[in-house]
Scaffold this motif. Structure first.
Motif, PDB file in Angstrom:
ATOM      1  N   ASP A 138       3.439   5.344   3.158  1.00 12.92           N
ATOM      2  CA  ASP A 138       2.267   4.526   2.845  1.00 12.92           C
ATOM      3  C   ASP A 138       2.076   3.418   3.879  1.00 12.92           C
ATOM      4  O   ASP A 138       3.028   2.699   4.220  1.00 12.92           O
ATOM      5  CB  ASP A 138       2.415   3.910   1.462  1.00 12.92           C
ATOM      6  N   PRO A 139       0.847   3.232   4.352  1.00 13.99           N
ATOM      7  CA  PRO A 139       0.565   2.122   5.267  1.00 13.99           C
ATOM      8  C   PRO A 139       0.452   0.809   4.506  1.00 13.99           C
ATOM      9  O   PRO A 139       0.364   0.789   3.282  1.00 13.99           O
ATOM     10  CB  PRO A 139      -0.780   2.523   5.879  1.00 13.99           C
ATOM     11  N   SER A 140       0.436  -0.290   5.253  1.00  8.89           N
ATOM     12  CA  SER A 140       0.265  -1.611   4.657  1.00  8.89           C
ATOM     13  C   SER A 140      -0.906  -2.311   5.339  1.00  8.89           C
ATOM     14  O   SER A 140      -0.912  -2.468   6.563  1.00  8.89           O
ATOM     15  CB  SER A 140       1.537  -2.443   4.825  1.00  8.89           C
ATOM     16  N   PRO A 141      -1.936  -2.722   4.578  1.00  5.17           N
ATOM     17  CA  PRO A 141      -3.088  -3.419   5.168  1.00  5.17           C
ATOM     18  C   PRO A 141      -2.787  -4.892   5.372  1.00  5.17           C
ATOM     19  O   PRO A 141      -1.993  -5.490   4.645  1.00  5.17           O
ATOM     20  CB  PRO A 141      -4.176  -3.219   4.119  1.00  5.17           C
ATOM     21  N   LEU A 200      -4.487  -1.619   9.497  1.00  2.00           N
ATOM     22  CA  LEU A 200      -3.475  -0.967   8.675  1.00  2.00           C
ATOM     23  C   LEU A 200      -2.251  -0.715   9.545  1.00  2.00           C
ATOM     24  O   LEU A 200      -2.385  -0.245  10.680  1.00  2.00           O
ATOM     25  CB  LEU A 200      -3.998   0.370   8.130  1.00  2.00           C
ATOM     26  N   TYR A 201      -1.081  -1.015   8.990  1.00  2.00           N
ATOM     27  CA  TYR A 201       0.170  -0.755   9.705  1.00  2.00           C
ATOM     28  C   TYR A 201       0.800   0.481   9.088  1.00  2.00           C
ATOM     29  O   TYR A 201       1.187   0.484   7.917  1.00  2.00           O
ATOM     30  CB  TYR A 201       1.082  -1.977   9.642  1.00  2.00           C
ATOM     31  N   ALA A 202       0.865   1.546   9.890  1.00  2.00           N
ATOM     32  CA  ALA A 202       1.203   2.871   9.373  1.00  2.00           C
ATOM     33  C   ALA A 202       2.462   3.409  10.039  1.00  2.00           C
ATOM     34  O   ALA A 202       2.519   3.514  11.278  1.00  2.00           O
ATOM     35  CB  ALA A 202       0.041   3.834   9.619  1.00  2.00           C
ATOM     36  N   PRO A 203       3.477   3.791   9.230  1.00  2.00           N
ATOM     37  CA  PRO A 203       4.708   4.335   9.802  1.00  2.00           C
ATOM     38  C   PRO A 203       4.676   5.853   9.913  1.00  2.00           C
ATOM     39  O   PRO A 203       4.172   6.546   9.029  1.00  2.00           O
ATOM     40  CB  PRO A 203       5.766   3.899   8.779  1.00  2.00           C
TER      41      PRO A 203
END
Length: 354
Positions: A178-181, A187-190
């Motif tokens: 899950d990304p983090s907005p 959005l920070y996406a792994p």
């Protein structure tokens, strides 16, 4: 996310501590188990749990028993969302009076957050496996993320207020969590197995920046608005916590954590970051002395398989769930079967800060 326990590894780690660490006088307790409330259950597995913002309802995604609603103040089950068997990842949006649940069969279920009545269940991923769903407040959209694939990962984007599908984006990575907005248009996406963190444009989902993270298996990502930092949890053989400055890409801290991280909580009042680690049944507690200063406070033993977590912003309590399990021996082909979870052994664990 399913992770199998490794208590032996936890014991070995404890025994390997240097003598000075083992003999430190009068260590300060960080969290203590307040309650362990048993719930009726089948032999169900589970995944994410979410606490109603500023409320007392804990939504527990149990794959066989559906989305269970547990009141943490009254310590009792108060409902189950209908048609929710296969629940994997809930999202709660009180501003729209809506809840969403990513389902293992690839559908997304929406429900009325006050009454729990189902609104609709729409098919997104034909081959199944929605892992989680997140909300971006800047665009007022939600993104449902498909779990692991052989060569690519897919996101489905929908309108947060209505659940109307808006599009599908495919990324060239085998597994994305899950990304983090950040609420400011990013959005920070792994990408888990590529050890990559990306910054995406929240409107277009185009890649704006990419960082190779100094760890193995980037799993948990949380953007912290108060410090403008991205907090990262990694699995691998040497699991670590990493703090990253998204303006410069500089990695500011690297701290060892327990095995099998599946949850991360930020306690702004106590300036703590906590990871829940199902592999060795622990909470890793990190003190945040400032945006660029982090130190390990210690590890708190929990219970086997307690890997997903929610924090109560009212008082800093942490909620985890687990169940008793049997781990079968290998089959005639040498493969290890999935664990069998014992019926009526499912528990909500409440840890209070000390």
């Amino acid at each position: 996310m399913r992770f199998r326990t490794g208590l032996a590894a936890f014991a070995a780690t404890a025994l390997a501590l240097p003598a000075s660490a083992q003999t430190a006088p009068n260590p300060t307790p960080l969290y203590s188990l307040d309650t362990a409330q048993m719930l009726p259950s089948t032999d169900t597995d589970w995944d994410y749990i979410r606490l109603d913002p500023h409320g007392s309802r804990l939504f527990i995604a149990r794959r066989k028993d559906g989305l269970t609603v547990y009141d943490v103040d009254r310590r009792k089950v108060i409902g189950t969302v209908a048609n929710s068997a296969g629940a994997n990842g809930p999202l709660l949006l009180p501003q729209y009076n809506r809840g969403y649940v990513a389902m293992t069969d690839g559908s997304l279920l929406s429900f009325d957050l006050k009454t729990l009545a189902v609104i609709e269940r729409i098919r997104l991923a034909e081959d199944g496996g929605l892992n989680g769903v997140v909300h971006d407040p800047a665009t007022k959209r939600i993104h449902a993320v498909v779990s692991a694939r052989q060569t690519e990962s897919a996101w489905f984007t929908l309108d947060a207020a209505t659940g109307r599908p808006l599009g599908k984006t495919v990324f060239p990575f085998r597994k994305m969590d899950d990304p983090s907005p950040d609420g400011k248009g990013h959005l920070y996406a792994p990408a888990r197995y590529d050890n990559i963190l990306m910054r995406l444009d929240a409107e277009t989902l185009e890649e704006q920046a990419r960082w190779q993270i100094d760890c193995v298996q980037v799993v948990a990502v949380e953007y912290q608005p108060s410090t403008n930092r991205v907090l990262i949890g990694c699995r691998g053989d040497k699991p670590v916590f990493i703090a990253l400055d998204p303006d410069t890409g500089r990695q500011l801290a690297k701290i060892p954590i327990g095995n099998g991280i599946d949850g991360m909580a930020v306690d702004e009042k106590r300036h703590r970051i906590v990871t829940s680690n199902g592999g060795n049944a622990s909470l890793t507690v990190i003190q945040q002395d400032g945006p660029d200063s982090y130190r390990l406070l210690g590890n708190v033993q929990t219970r086997p398989q307690a890997r997903t977590m929610a924090i109560d912003e009212r008082d800093g309590r942490l909620y985890l769930v687990n169940a008793d399990a049997t781990f079968p021996g290998p089959d005639d082909k040498g493969a290890t079967p999935a664990p069998y979870f014992h019926p009526n052994s499912f528990a909500v664990l409440t840890y209070k800060p000390m």
